[in-house]
Write a protein that holds these residues in place. Structure first.
Motif, PDB file in Angstrom:
ATOM      1  N   GLN A  78      -2.895 -11.245   6.142  1.00  0.00           N
ATOM      2  CA  GLN A  78      -3.705 -12.344   5.646  1.00  0.00           C
ATOM      3  C   GLN A  78      -3.631 -12.366   4.125  1.00  0.00           C
ATOM      4  OE1 GLN A  78      -6.738 -12.746   3.841  1.00  0.00           O
ATOM      5  NE2 GLN A  78      -7.091 -10.578   3.393  1.00  0.00           N
ATOM      6  N   LYS A  79      -3.602 -13.567   3.586  1.00  0.00           N
ATOM      7  CA  LYS A  79      -3.548 -13.761   2.137  1.00  0.00           C
ATOM      8  C   LYS A  79      -4.520 -14.871   1.771  1.00  0.00           C
ATOM      9  CE  LYS A  79      -0.273 -14.754  -1.641  1.00  0.00           C
ATOM     10  NZ  LYS A  79      -0.604 -16.153  -1.989  1.00  0.00           N
ATOM     11  N   ALA A  80      -5.530 -14.540   0.978  1.00  0.00           N
ATOM     12  CA  ALA A  80      -6.532 -15.516   0.580  1.00  0.00           C
ATOM     13  C   ALA A  80      -5.903 -16.598  -0.284  1.00  0.00           C
ATOM     14  CB  ALA A  80      -7.670 -14.829  -0.167  1.00  0.00           C
ATOM     15  N   ALA A 104      -9.488  -7.508   0.979  1.00  0.00           N
ATOM     16  CA  ALA A 104     -10.228  -8.766   1.006  1.00  0.00           C
ATOM     17  C   ALA A 104      -9.386  -9.901   0.438  1.00  0.00           C
ATOM     18  CB  ALA A 104     -11.535  -8.633   0.219  1.00  0.00           C
ATOM     19  N   ALA A 105      -8.491  -9.570  -0.485  1.00  0.00           N
ATOM     20  CA  ALA A 105      -7.602 -10.579  -1.078  1.00  0.00           C
ATOM     21  C   ALA A 105      -6.326 -10.746  -0.275  1.00  0.00           C
ATOM     22  CB  ALA A 105      -7.255 -10.193  -2.516  1.00  0.00           C
ATOM     23  N   GLN A 106      -5.782  -9.635   0.243  1.00  0.00           N
ATOM     24  CA  GLN A 106      -4.559  -9.682   1.039  1.00  0.00           C
ATOM     25  C   GLN A 106      -4.435  -8.392   1.831  1.00  0.00           C
ATOM     26  OE1 GLN A 106      -3.863  -9.818  -2.714  1.00  0.00           O
ATOM     27  NE2 GLN A 106      -4.319  -7.634  -2.543  1.00  0.00           N
ATOM     28  N   SER A 107      -4.040  -8.514   3.083  1.00  0.00           N
ATOM     29  CA  SER A 107      -3.743  -7.337   3.900  1.00  0.00           C
ATOM     30  C   SER A 107      -2.336  -7.514   4.459  1.00  0.00           C
ATOM     31  CB  SER A 107      -4.760  -7.152   5.027  1.00  0.00           C
ATOM     32  OG  SER A 107      -4.836  -8.297   5.847  1.00  0.00           O
ATOM     33  N   LEU A 108      -1.592  -6.413   4.538  1.00  0.00           N
ATOM     34  CA  LEU A 108      -0.157  -6.481   4.803  1.00  0.00           C
ATOM     35  C   LEU A 108       0.236  -5.689   6.037  1.00  0.00           C
ATOM     36  CD1 LEU A 108       1.137  -5.765   1.172  1.00  0.00           C
ATOM     37  CD2 LEU A 108       0.510  -7.975   2.164  1.00  0.00           C
ATOM     38  N   HIS A 109       1.399  -6.012   6.567  1.00  0.00           N
ATOM     39  CA  HIS A 109       2.059  -5.181   7.574  1.00  0.00           C
ATOM     40  C   HIS A 109       2.395  -3.840   6.901  1.00  0.00           C
ATOM     41  CE1 HIS A 109       5.065  -3.766  10.432  1.00  0.00           C
ATOM     42  NE2 HIS A 109       4.774  -4.774  11.243  1.00  0.00           N
ATOM     43  N   PRO A 110       2.253  -2.715   7.601  1.00  0.00           N
ATOM     44  CA  PRO A 110       2.479  -1.406   6.957  1.00  0.00           C
ATOM     45  C   PRO A 110       3.950  -1.040   6.789  1.00  0.00           C
ATOM     46  CG  PRO A 110       1.898  -1.095   9.262  1.00  0.00           C
ATOM     47  CD  PRO A 110       1.741  -2.568   8.982  1.00  0.00           C
ATOM     48  N   ILE A 111       4.889  -1.929   7.098  1.00  0.00           N
ATOM     49  CA  ILE A 111       6.305  -1.588   7.118  1.00  0.00           C
ATOM     50  C   ILE A 111       6.796  -1.008   5.797  1.00  0.00           C
ATOM     51  CG2 ILE A 111       6.990  -3.948   6.503  1.00  0.00           C
ATOM     52  CD1 ILE A 111       9.458  -3.564   8.284  1.00  0.00           C
ATOM     53  N   ALA A 112       6.298  -1.508   4.671  1.00  0.00           N
ATOM     54  CA  ALA A 112       6.769  -1.012   3.369  1.00  0.00           C
ATOM     55  C   ALA A 112       5.726  -0.145   2.675  1.00  0.00           C
ATOM     56  CB  ALA A 112       7.156  -2.186   2.473  1.00  0.00           C
ATOM     57  N   GLY A 113       4.603   0.111   3.333  1.00  0.00           N
ATOM     58  CA  GLY A 113       3.569   0.964   2.761  1.00  0.00           C
ATOM     59  C   GLY A 113       2.977   0.437   1.468  1.00  0.00           C
ATOM     60  N   GLN A 114       2.864  -0.896   1.354  1.00  0.00           N
ATOM     61  CA  GLN A 114       2.443  -1.482   0.077  1.00  0.00           C
ATOM     62  C   GLN A 114       0.976  -1.883   0.021  1.00  0.00           C
ATOM     63  OE1 GLN A 114       3.964  -2.005  -2.992  1.00  0.00           O
ATOM     64  NE2 GLN A 114       5.395  -0.527  -2.132  1.00  0.00           N
ATOM     65  N   GLY A 115       0.241  -1.786   1.129  1.00  0.00           N
ATOM     66  CA  GLY A 115      -1.112  -2.318   1.172  1.00  0.00           C
ATOM     67  C   GLY A 115      -2.041  -1.793   0.088  1.00  0.00           C
ATOM     68  N   ASP A 161       2.372 -12.679  -4.446  1.00  0.00           N
ATOM     69  CA  ASP A 161       3.314 -13.516  -3.706  1.00  0.00           C
ATOM     70  C   ASP A 161       4.567 -12.739  -3.326  1.00  0.00           C
ATOM     71  OD1 ASP A 161       1.555 -15.610  -3.985  1.00  0.00           O
ATOM     72  OD2 ASP A 161       2.685 -16.640  -5.558  1.00  0.00           O
ATOM     73  N   LYS A 162       5.112 -11.994  -4.281  1.00  0.00           N
ATOM     74  CA  LYS A 162       6.354 -11.260  -4.032  1.00  0.00           C
ATOM     75  C   LYS A 162       6.159 -10.167  -2.985  1.00  0.00           C
ATOM     76  CE  LYS A 162       9.826  -8.368  -6.322  1.00  0.00           C
ATOM     77  NZ  LYS A 162      10.262  -7.773  -7.614  1.00  0.00           N
ATOM     78  N   THR A 163       5.062  -9.412  -3.094  1.00  0.00           N
ATOM     79  CA  THR A 163       4.836  -8.299  -2.175  1.00  0.00           C
ATOM     80  C   THR A 163       4.544  -8.789  -0.769  1.00  0.00           C
ATOM     81  OG1 THR A 163       3.950  -7.020  -4.028  1.00  0.00           O
ATOM     82  CG2 THR A 163       3.536  -6.168  -1.819  1.00  0.00           C
TER      83      THR A 163
END
Length: 412
Positions: free
Chosen positions: A284-286, A300-311, A352-354
């Protein structure tokens, strides 16, 4: 927690005392900015979602930020350094490797369990007079005016509930991907459901991991094994959602055999499997990171798939940028439109990039089309033998490919 009751007014209120919220509180306290932190869950309870048994892989750039907060030394005593990264695809010969010694660094990053990181952050908070942390305390309502935000906070002790109104110049929402206050502010999010879940657990293997982090792509999704202390590994295994319950109820031996068949024999047999849990994989991306005098950071601003460990690494860059934006604010008007608009502009490119990179990797490696699989393996092999490509890979892995002034500031 040093205060029994919240003050009537704080320059900054942080809703959420998890990893992002606690990190921001420490960053602001170092700048002399007093803040109140309201966390909905008791910090020492298993129900605390920010500090469960999941793990976080901290990039080298994130360690620079945590060093600035004064917690990196403690982390090195409880976390496992990543000495190398190995990326491969099941059933194919292509792979890519990255070693810390090739990048002239002592470690590419650290792996630590969430609850361990949470304990370190909160122990540091206890030594700051400028941070009032209240847990469990829930923010049930907020109202904004041109000058401040009013929050209704509810504290529960046993059967006793007390309510109080607290005001702040700025409210930071660090209350997670399902932030109820983000919804109350009518901030929409772009949500992508990957229709998979991550099975997570800690395990032990026959051979020592030697600080190697493995990312292996399978027809059903990525499989990551991250090095932990005591020669343990942290597993993050993506599976179709309809199959997850089956894997959670398998015996330890059968689960280990299934995992070995997809991961291979690089670490020998799996000798022990810890408690298994599963989490749905969604992104999700606000649409915006602020509204009025309220700003979003972390999940709260963005949550990511854990594939790249960037969250969490992305969330720490939120923390670094916001703390730098507030550092030079005049008259303590931290929630002023110009301040938060500047923060949003600084974070836009990185967010945006991440987000795009993470989603693209998740979908690209999940595509079973044969020509796509061949292309992936050729690229992995090229990545392994091409110095320029490996340098880009290294910068991405260590979090140094984001041209943000706040990272340099935190590394001084």
């Amino acid at each position: 927690m040093k205060s029994i009751q919240p003050k009537q007014h704080y320059p900054v209120v942080i809703v959420g005392g998890g990893m992002a919220g606690a990190s921001l509180a420490l960053a602001l306290a170092q700048q002399g900015i007093t803040c109140g932190v309201f966390e909905a869950f008791a910090l020492d309870k298993p129900s605390q979602p920010s500090f469960d048994d999941r793990t976080v892989a901290l990039s080298a750039a994130s360690l620079n930020i945590l060093k600035h907060l004064g917690v990196s030394d403690k982390l090195f005593s409880i976390a496992e350094p990543i000495q190398q990264i190995h990326v491969s695809e099941q059933g194919h010969i292509g792979f890519a490797r990255l070693k810390a010694e090739d990048c002239d660094v002592t470690a590419l990053g650290l792996v630590v369990e969430n609850w361990q990181l949470g304990r370190v952050l909160h122990e540091k908070i206890e030594h700051h007079e400028g941070i009032d942390l209240f847990a469990p305390t829930r923010v049930t309502r907020l109202e904004q005016s041109a000058q401040e935000v009013s929050l209704r906070v509810e504290t529960k002790e046993g059967d006793q509930r007390t309510e109080q109104v607290v005001t702040a110049s700025l409210v930071v929402l660090a209350d997670g991907a399902r932030s109820p206050l983000r919804k109350a502010l009518h901030i929409d999010s772009d949500v992508r459901d990957f229709e998979t879940s991550a099975i997570v657990c800690n395990l032990s293997t026959q051979r020592p991991h030697q600080g190697c982090a493995f990312e292996r792509f399978t027809p059903h999704g990525p499989l990551a094994l991250l090095p932990l202390t005591q020669n343990r590994m942290a597993l993050v295994w993506s599976k179709p959602r309809e199959d997850v319950e089956h894997y959670l109820t398998l015996s330890e031996q059968d689960f280990a055999q299934k995992l070995e068949s997809e991961f291979g024999a690089r670490l020998g047999r799996i000798t022990k499997v810890g408690k298994r849990n599963a989490f749905p994989l969604m992104q999700q991306k606000a649409e915006t990171v602020f509204r009025g005098r309220c700003v979003l950071i972390g999940n709260a601003a963005q949550s990511l798939h854990p594939i790249a460990g960037q969250g969490f690494n992305l969330g720490l860059r939120d923390v670094a940028t916001l703390s730098q934006c507030l550092h030079s604010v005049k008259d303590a008007d931290y929630g002023h439109y110009d301040v938060l608009s500047h923060y949003e502009s600084l974070r836009q490119a990185d967010r945006d990039k991440t987000v795009w990179t993470t989603e693209s990797l998740a979908r690209w490696f999940a595509n079973p089309w044969a020509p796509m699989s061949l292309t992936r393996n050729l690229l992995l092999k090229a990545l392994d033998v091409t110095p320029v490509a490996k340098e880009v890979f290294a910068q991405q892995a260590m979090g140094f490919n984001f041209n943000n002034s706040e990272l340099a500031a935190n590394d001084e």
